[in-house]
Motif scaffolding. Sequence first.
Motif, PDB file in Angstrom:
ATOM      1  N   ARG A  29      -2.895  16.657  -7.852  1.00 39.35           N
ATOM      2  CA  ARG A  29      -4.283  16.204  -7.668  1.00 39.35           C
ATOM      3  C   ARG A  29      -4.400  14.687  -7.818  1.00 39.35           C
ATOM      4  NH1 ARG A  29      -5.532  18.921 -12.885  1.00 39.35           N
ATOM      5  NH2 ARG A  29      -5.319  17.275 -14.414  1.00 39.35           N
ATOM      6  N   ASP A  30      -3.646  14.104  -8.768  1.00 43.91           N
ATOM      7  CA  ASP A  30      -3.675  12.647  -8.946  1.00 43.91           C
ATOM      8  C   ASP A  30      -3.096  11.945  -7.717  1.00 43.91           C
ATOM      9  OD1 ASP A  30      -4.773  13.034 -11.433  1.00 43.91           O
ATOM     10  OD2 ASP A  30      -2.845  12.914 -12.467  1.00 43.91           O
ATOM     11  N   TYR A  31      -2.026  12.540  -7.163  1.00 43.39           N
ATOM     12  CA  TYR A  31      -1.439  11.985  -5.950  1.00 43.39           C
ATOM     13  C   TYR A  31      -2.447  12.017  -4.800  1.00 43.39           C
ATOM     14  CZ  TYR A  31       1.320  11.504  -1.754  1.00 43.39           C
ATOM     15  OH  TYR A  31       1.778  11.100  -0.541  1.00 43.39           O
ATOM     16  N   LEU A  32      -3.161  13.139  -4.646  1.00 44.01           N
ATOM     17  CA  LEU A  32      -4.138  13.257  -3.569  1.00 44.01           C
ATOM     18  C   LEU A  32      -5.254  12.231  -3.701  1.00 44.01           C
ATOM     19  CD1 LEU A  32      -4.471  17.121  -3.191  1.00 44.01           C
ATOM     20  CD2 LEU A  32      -3.389  15.528  -1.608  1.00 44.01           C
ATOM     21  N   TYR A  33      -5.764  12.069  -4.917  1.00 45.49           N
ATOM     22  CA  TYR A  33      -6.836  11.089  -5.114  1.00 45.49           C
ATOM     23  C   TYR A  33      -6.352   9.662  -4.851  1.00 45.49           C
ATOM     24  CZ  TYR A  33     -10.052  14.571  -6.978  1.00 45.49           C
ATOM     25  OH  TYR A  33     -10.888  15.641  -7.117  1.00 45.49           O
ATOM     26  N   SER A  34      -5.128   9.349  -5.268  1.00 45.08           N
ATOM     27  CA  SER A  34      -4.628   7.993  -5.009  1.00 45.08           C
ATOM     28  C   SER A  34      -4.375   7.800  -3.514  1.00 45.08           C
ATOM     29  CB  SER A  34      -3.370   7.708  -5.819  1.00 45.08           C
ATOM     30  OG  SER A  34      -2.306   8.517  -5.403  1.00 45.08           O
ATOM     31  N   TRP A  35      -3.925   8.849  -2.816  1.00 42.39           N
ATOM     32  CA  TRP A  35      -3.743   8.766  -1.370  1.00 42.39           C
ATOM     33  C   TRP A  35      -5.077   8.499  -0.683  1.00 42.39           C
ATOM     34  CZ3 TRP A  35      -5.656  11.457   2.808  1.00 42.39           C
ATOM     35  CH2 TRP A  35      -5.056  11.188   4.038  1.00 42.39           C
ATOM     36  N   LEU A  36      -6.117   9.206  -1.129  1.00 44.83           N
ATOM     37  CA  LEU A  36      -7.443   8.988  -0.553  1.00 44.83           C
ATOM     38  C   LEU A  36      -7.899   7.546  -0.748  1.00 44.83           C
ATOM     39  CD1 LEU A  36      -9.380  12.232  -1.491  1.00 44.83           C
ATOM     40  CD2 LEU A  36      -8.889  11.399   0.806  1.00 44.83           C
ATOM     41  N   GLU A  37      -7.680   7.016  -1.948  1.00 45.52           N
ATOM     42  CA  GLU A  37      -8.106   5.641  -2.228  1.00 45.52           C
ATOM     43  C   GLU A  37      -7.334   4.628  -1.390  1.00 45.52           C
ATOM     44  OE1 GLU A  37     -10.538   4.198  -4.154  1.00 45.52           O
ATOM     45  OE2 GLU A  37     -11.284   6.238  -4.302  1.00 45.52           O
ATOM     46  N   LEU A  38      -6.005   4.812  -1.282  1.00 45.26           N
ATOM     47  CA  LEU A  38      -5.181   3.831  -0.578  1.00 45.26           C
ATOM     48  C   LEU A  38      -5.290   3.941   0.940  1.00 45.26           C
ATOM     49  CD1 LEU A  38      -1.902   3.858  -2.666  1.00 45.26           C
ATOM     50  CD2 LEU A  38      -3.501   1.982  -2.435  1.00 45.26           C
ATOM     51  N   GLY A  88       0.792  -1.226   0.000  1.00 46.76           N
ATOM     52  CA  GLY A  88       0.000   0.000   0.000  1.00 46.76           C
ATOM     53  C   GLY A  88       0.819   1.268   0.000  1.00 46.76           C
ATOM     54  N   VAL A  89       2.122   1.163  -0.257  1.00 43.28           N
ATOM     55  CA  VAL A  89       2.967   2.351  -0.312  1.00 43.28           C
ATOM     56  C   VAL A  89       2.696   3.079  -1.628  1.00 43.28           C
ATOM     57  CG1 VAL A  89       5.368   3.161  -0.387  1.00 43.28           C
ATOM     58  CG2 VAL A  89       4.730   1.265   1.104  1.00 43.28           C
ATOM     59  N   ASN A  90       2.491   4.389  -1.537  1.00 37.75           N
ATOM     60  CA  ASN A  90       2.262   5.175  -2.753  1.00 37.75           C
ATOM     61  C   ASN A  90       3.513   5.208  -3.616  1.00 37.75           C
ATOM     62  OD1 ASN A  90      -0.371   5.916  -2.538  1.00 37.75           O
ATOM     63  ND2 ASN A  90       0.027   7.969  -1.781  1.00 37.75           N
ATOM     64  N   ILE A  91       3.332   4.985  -4.901  1.00 37.74           N
ATOM     65  CA  ILE A  91       4.422   5.068  -5.854  1.00 37.74           C
ATOM     66  C   ILE A  91       4.254   6.372  -6.615  1.00 37.74           C
ATOM     67  CG2 ILE A  91       5.572   3.946  -7.796  1.00 37.74           C
ATOM     68  CD1 ILE A  91       5.567   2.336  -5.152  1.00 37.74           C
ATOM     69  N   ILE A  92       5.244   7.220  -6.529  1.00 39.83           N
ATOM     70  CA  ILE A  92       5.157   8.535  -7.156  1.00 39.83           C
ATOM     71  C   ILE A  92       5.909   8.494  -8.472  1.00 39.83           C
ATOM     72  CG2 ILE A  92       5.773  10.954  -6.929  1.00 39.83           C
ATOM     73  CD1 ILE A  92       5.576  10.537  -3.881  1.00 39.83           C
ATOM     74  N   THR A  93       5.227   8.936  -9.541  1.00 44.59           N
ATOM     75  CA  THR A  93       5.878   9.016 -10.839  1.00 44.59           C
ATOM     76  C   THR A  93       6.455  10.405 -11.036  1.00 44.59           C
ATOM     77  OG1 THR A  93       3.822   9.628 -11.920  1.00 44.59           O
ATOM     78  CG2 THR A  93       4.357   7.293 -11.858  1.00 44.59           C
ATOM     79  N   LYS A  94       7.382  10.518 -11.964  1.00 44.24           N
ATOM     80  CA  LYS A  94       8.116  11.761 -12.186  1.00 44.24           C
ATOM     81  C   LYS A  94       7.196  12.923 -12.556  1.00 44.24           C
ATOM     82  CE  LYS A  94      10.568  11.924 -15.893  1.00 44.24           C
ATOM     83  NZ  LYS A  94      11.590  11.741 -16.922  1.00 44.24           N
ATOM     84  N   ASP A  95       6.228  12.685 -13.403  1.00 43.99           N
ATOM     85  CA  ASP A  95       5.370  13.755 -13.897  1.00 43.99           C
ATOM     86  C   ASP A  95       3.976  13.718 -13.295  1.00 43.99           C
ATOM     87  OD1 ASP A  95       7.398  14.703 -15.534  1.00 43.99           O
ATOM     88  OD2 ASP A  95       6.855  13.342 -17.150  1.00 43.99           O
ATOM     89  N   GLN A  96       3.816  13.099 -12.137  1.00 43.87           N
ATOM     90  CA  GLN A  96       2.497  12.967 -11.527  1.00 43.87           C
ATOM     91  C   GLN A  96       2.005  14.318 -11.013  1.00 43.87           C
ATOM     92  OE1 GLN A  96       2.395  10.181  -8.296  1.00 43.87           O
ATOM     93  NE2 GLN A  96       0.191   9.959  -8.408  1.00 43.87           N
ATOM     94  N   LEU A  97       0.749  14.623 -11.311  1.00 40.73           N
ATOM     95  CA  LEU A  97       0.149  15.854 -10.825  1.00 40.73           C
ATOM     96  C   LEU A  97      -0.243  15.692  -9.361  1.00 40.73           C
ATOM     97  CD1 LEU A  97      -2.170  16.837 -13.804  1.00 40.73           C
ATOM     98  CD2 LEU A  97       0.075  17.756 -13.247  1.00 40.73           C
ATOM     99  N   LYS A 148       2.983  19.646 -11.014  1.00 38.13           N
ATOM    100  CA  LYS A 148       3.610  18.339 -10.870  1.00 38.13           C
ATOM    101  C   LYS A 148       4.243  18.269  -9.489  1.00 38.13           C
ATOM    102  CE  LYS A 148       4.534  17.917 -15.756  1.00 38.13           C
ATOM    103  NZ  LYS A 148       5.545  17.849 -16.799  1.00 38.13           N
ATOM    104  N   LEU A 149       4.319  17.075  -8.934  1.00 35.89           N
ATOM    105  CA  LEU A 149       4.866  16.921  -7.591  1.00 35.89           C
ATOM    106  C   LEU A 149       6.290  17.457  -7.485  1.00 35.89           C
ATOM    107  CD1 LEU A 149       3.532  13.432  -6.537  1.00 35.89           C
ATOM    108  CD2 LEU A 149       2.885  15.638  -5.613  1.00 35.89           C
ATOM    109  N   ASN A 150       7.080  17.272  -8.534  1.00 36.57           N
ATOM    110  CA  ASN A 150       8.459  17.749  -8.472  1.00 36.57           C
ATOM    111  C   ASN A 150       8.568  19.265  -8.624  1.00 36.57           C
ATOM    112  OD1 ASN A 150       7.895  17.882 -11.179  1.00 36.57           O
ATOM    113  ND2 ASN A 150       9.587  16.582 -11.828  1.00 36.57           N
ATOM    114  N   GLU A 151       7.468  19.962  -8.924  1.00 37.08           N
ATOM    115  CA  GLU A 151       7.472  21.420  -9.012  1.00 37.08           C
ATOM    116  C   GLU A 151       7.113  22.079  -7.684  1.00 37.08           C
ATOM    117  OE1 GLU A 151       5.986  21.980 -13.631  1.00 37.08           O
ATOM    118  OE2 GLU A 151       4.534  22.130 -12.007  1.00 37.08           O
ATOM    119  N   ILE A 152       6.549  21.322  -6.764  1.00 32.25           N
ATOM    120  CA  ILE A 152       6.099  21.885  -5.495  1.00 32.25           C
ATOM    121  C   ILE A 152       7.240  21.849  -4.498  1.00 32.25           C
ATOM    122  CG2 ILE A 152       4.492  21.654  -3.577  1.00 32.25           C
ATOM    123  CD1 ILE A 152       2.545  20.342  -5.549  1.00 32.25           C
TER     124      ILE A 152
END
Length: 120
Positions: free
Chosen positions: A66-75, A55-64, A105-109
Motif C-alpha cells: 500500500r505504501d508503494y502504491l501511494y508513493s507511485w501515485l504521488e510520483l 523520479g525513480v521509485n526506491i523500494i525498501t526491503k520491508d515496504q508494504l 510486504k513487496l518481497n512477499e508478493i
Amino acid sequence: MKGHFRKRGNKWSFTVDIGTNPQTGKRQQKTVSCFKTKKEAQNACSELINNMNKGVNIITKDQLFRDYLYSWLELHGKQKFKETMFKNYINVIEYRTIPILGNLKLNEITLYTDKALLKI
C-alpha cells in the motif's frame, strides 16, 4: 541530498533518506551494504540519489504494498493522469487492491501468492 557512510567489519555501507511515509509521516531510509571500498559505496550512493531525483521509485526491503502504491501515485500518477482518472485510480487502489494486498510486504508478493495468505 547526501548519504551517510560507515564501515562494518571490512565492508562499507551507506544510508540515504528517501522521503517520508505517506501514511505515518515518518522518515524512511534506504541502507545498502557490502561494498569493498568507500569509493564504491560513494558511487552507488550518488547513482541512487540521481535516480531518486529523476523520479525513480526506491523500494525498501520491508515496504508494504500500500505504501508503494501511494508513493507511485504521488510520483507518477499526478503527472500522467487527468484529475478524474487520478481519482478513479485512488478509488480502485483504496477499495479493491489495498484490502487484499495492502498489508503484504513487496518481497512477499509473487505471481503465485497463496490464496490462504490473502484470505480470499
